[in-house]
Design a protein around this motif. Structure first.
Motif, short mmCIF file in Angstrom:
data_model
loop_
_atom_site.label_atom_id
_atom_site.label_comp_id
_atom_site.label_asym_id
_atom_site.label_seq_id
_atom_site.Cartn_x
_atom_site.Cartn_y
_atom_site.Cartn_z
N ASP A 288 -18.04 12.27 -30.96
CA ASP A 288 -18.78 13.26 -30.19
C ASP A 288 -19.29 14.35 -31.14
N MET A 289 -20.61 14.39 -31.33
CA MET A 289 -21.20 15.34 -32.29
C MET A 289 -20.94 16.79 -31.91
N ASN A 290 -20.64 17.05 -30.65
CA ASN A 290 -20.36 18.42 -30.21
C ASN A 290 -18.90 18.80 -30.39
N VAL B 286 -21.11 11.79 -35.88
CA VAL B 286 -22.07 11.28 -34.90
C VAL B 286 -21.72 9.84 -34.56
N SER B 287 -22.22 9.36 -33.41
CA SER B 287 -21.87 8.01 -33.00
C SER B 287 -22.95 6.98 -33.29
N GLU C 254 -28.24 10.16 -33.17
CA GLU C 254 -27.51 11.43 -33.19
C GLU C 254 -27.50 12.01 -34.60
N GLU D 12 -30.72 13.78 -35.06
CA GLU D 12 -30.73 15.03 -34.30
C GLU D 12 -29.93 16.12 -35.02
#
Length: 101
Positions: A15-17, A35-36, A40, A43
């Motif tokens: 989960d990038m967040n 990132v997955s 992502e 981004e």
């Protein structure tokens, strides 16, 4: 003046967040983000460059195609490098290009 740098790693179910951290030393501010997939990664890379990052290192999970995707995404606004394995031991000895492209 500190160097603004980032390390982006790619792994399934990341989960990038949530999977991120910042490390600050006397000469470096390092932003680490997981990132997955390559989308992502793109981004995150663009966002970090927009925030001032000038150097991005990609984990070995990014295959040749993944490195090219990120490099094109930042359009020369940051230097992009990569740790490389022919086949990543943490991804069942497959290339990220096979898994994430």
């Amino acid at each position: 003046m500190k160097v603004e740098a980032a390390f982006i790693f790619v792994a399934p179910n990341t989960d990038m967040n949530r999977h991120k951290s910042d490390i600050s030393t006397d000469i470096l501010n390092l932003h680490v983000v997981g990132v997955s997939n390559y989308a992502e990664g793109t981004e995150v890379a663009v966002k970090l460059v927009d925030e001032g990052v000038k150097v991005i290192e990609l984990c070995a999970g990014f295959g040749n195609e993944g490195v090219a995707v990120i490099t094109r995404a930042v359009h020369g606004r940051a230097r992009v490098g990569a740790v490389k394995f022919d086949c990543h031991p943490g991804l069942d000895f497959k290339s990220g290009d096979e898994l994430f492209a």
